[in-house]
Design an enzyme around this catalytic site. Structure first.
Site, PDB file in Angstrom:
ATOM      1  N   ASP A   1      -8.834   9.273   2.349  1.00  0.00           N
ATOM      2  CA  ASP A   1      -8.828   9.986   3.800  1.00  0.00           C
ATOM      3  C   ASP A   1      -7.408   9.815   4.423  1.00  0.00           C
ATOM      4  OD1 ASP A   1     -11.367   9.902   3.969  1.00  0.00           O
ATOM      5  OD2 ASP A   1     -11.444   7.878   4.994  1.00  0.00           O
TER       6      ASP A   1
ATOM      7  N   GLU B   1      -6.237  10.321   8.401  1.00  0.00           N
ATOM      8  CA  GLU B   1      -6.740  10.675   9.754  1.00  0.00           C
ATOM      9  C   GLU B   1      -5.583  10.610  10.731  1.00  0.00           C
ATOM     10  OE1 GLU B   1     -11.204   8.952   9.937  1.00  0.00           O
ATOM     11  OE2 GLU B   1      -9.717   7.523   9.284  1.00  0.00           O
TER      12      GLU B   1
ATOM     13  N   GLU C   1     -13.975   8.137  -1.323  1.00  0.00           N
ATOM     14  CA  GLU C   1     -13.437   9.041  -0.165  1.00  0.00           C
ATOM     15  C   GLU C   1     -11.903   8.684  -0.161  1.00  0.00           C
ATOM     16  OE1 GLU C   1     -16.002   9.430   3.447  1.00  0.00           O
ATOM     17  OE2 GLU C   1     -14.100   8.997   4.441  1.00  0.00           O
TER      18      GLU C   1
END
Ligand SMILES: *[C@@H]1O[C@H](CO)[C@@H](O)[C@H](O)[C@H]1NC(C)=O
Ligand SMILES: *[C@@H]1O[C@H](CO)[C@@H](O)[C@H](O)[C@H]1NC(C)=O
Length: 291
Positions: A102, A104, A100
């Site tokens: 990311d 955020e 993953e």
């Protein structure tokens, strides 16, 4: 992200091996060309013939999450009081030992700064968080958040600034996301148990709906089937060429400047969590070379 509510079922684009942050010529295509909503369909608004979309979060949103699969090439965050909300943009594979990458965005009270958290999961393991403040208000204008992922490195960009690099050092036994295709997701959700001031600020639903806007849905990469591990033309695409294999001197300098001025948290220097520094840290120049 490993978030308990993040369950998405609809298949969209699978990117195998690489996707580009700096396409030679970005071409904006409508949202629907590459992405599909997977949840709370009535909380997505299409503007300008689908070249822009907005996600909204309110207390009627099913389970209070919204997820679409989208690369937000340009993105405007929830404005006003966004405390307790998280807007995310990430790549993820589906496997139990998933990878993953990311972005955020942790919301905040009106006028207080957003935090941008990045993380990389390899083989199902994350724990590589870094957090920065942005040098602009992400709710005022569209900005570009992009990821370059190729054989050599992962680079997170905010506009033209590289804010984080994760090099491929597989030869040193450092895991690098490479042999699983990833999908692109974006979502807006309630995370007031942790996001803002460590969970102290709760969502104020009287300010709902919370809206995040997206436009410029550009992807460049090779399309993959679920079982394919690598791109057919591995190494031949523009993103694998010399200038994308490492940052240039100017980019390293920009990255250093962002780090020095805006870092809030870096797992590489968190001695409470890691008594010995994770070995990718020096390679990624997450810490000064002589530390
Ligand atoms: C929210 O604002 C407070 C006060 O300025 C700050 O300490 C915090 O880092 C900000 N961001 C988040 C996500 O808590
Ligand atoms: C949702 O929010 C509105 C406005 O704040 C409120 O009137 C309503 O009761 C809330 N509904 C639920 C299910 O919480």
């Amino acid at each position: 992200m490993g978030f308990k509510w993040m369950m998405m079922l609809v298949l969209c684009v699978l990117i195998g091996g690489s996707m580009g942050a700096k396409p030679n010529k970005p071409i904006d295509v409508p949202f629907g060309r590459n992405y599909e909503p997977s949840w709370a369909f009535d909380h997505i608004k299409y503007l300008n013939g689908g070249s822009e979309i907005q996600l909204s979060l309110d207390n009627r949103t099913v389970k209070r999450i919204l997820s679409i699969w989208a690369l937000c090439y340009a993105h405007k965050m929830v404005a006003g009081d966004s405390a307790g909300t998280v807007t995310a943009f990430y790549l993820s594979s589906q496997n139990s030992e998933h990878d993953e990458i990311d972005f955020e965005f942790l919301g905040n009270k009106t006028g207080e700064p957003y935090i941008l958290q990045t993380n990389v999961y390899t083989g199902g393991k994350g724990d590589k968080e870094q957090r920065i403040y942005l040098w602009f208000d992400p709710t005022k204008d569209y900005h570009t958040y992009s990821i370059l992922w190729n054989l050599y490195q992962i680079v997170f960009f905010v506009d033209e600034y590289p804010i984080r690099v994760f090099k491929n050092n597989k030869n040193l036994g450092i895991k690098f996301p490479f042999d699983q295709p990833m999908k692109i997701y974006s979502s807006l959700w309630e995370a007031d148990d942790w996001a803002t001031r460590g969970g102290l600020e709760k969502i104020d639903w009287s300010n709902a709906p919370f809206v995040a806007s997206y436009k410029g849905f550009h992807i460049d990469g090779c399309e993959s089937s679920v079982n394919a591990k690598f791109c057919a033309n591995q190494g031949k695409s523009w993103w694998d060429q010399k200038e994308f294999q490492d940052l240039d001197t100017t980019q390293w300098r920009l990255l250093r400047r962002v780090r020095d001025k805006y870092t809030i948290y870096n797992y590489c220097t968190d001695k409470k969590r890691f008594s010995t520094m994770p070995k990718e840290c020096k390679r990624n120049r997450d810490v000064p070379r002589n530390s």
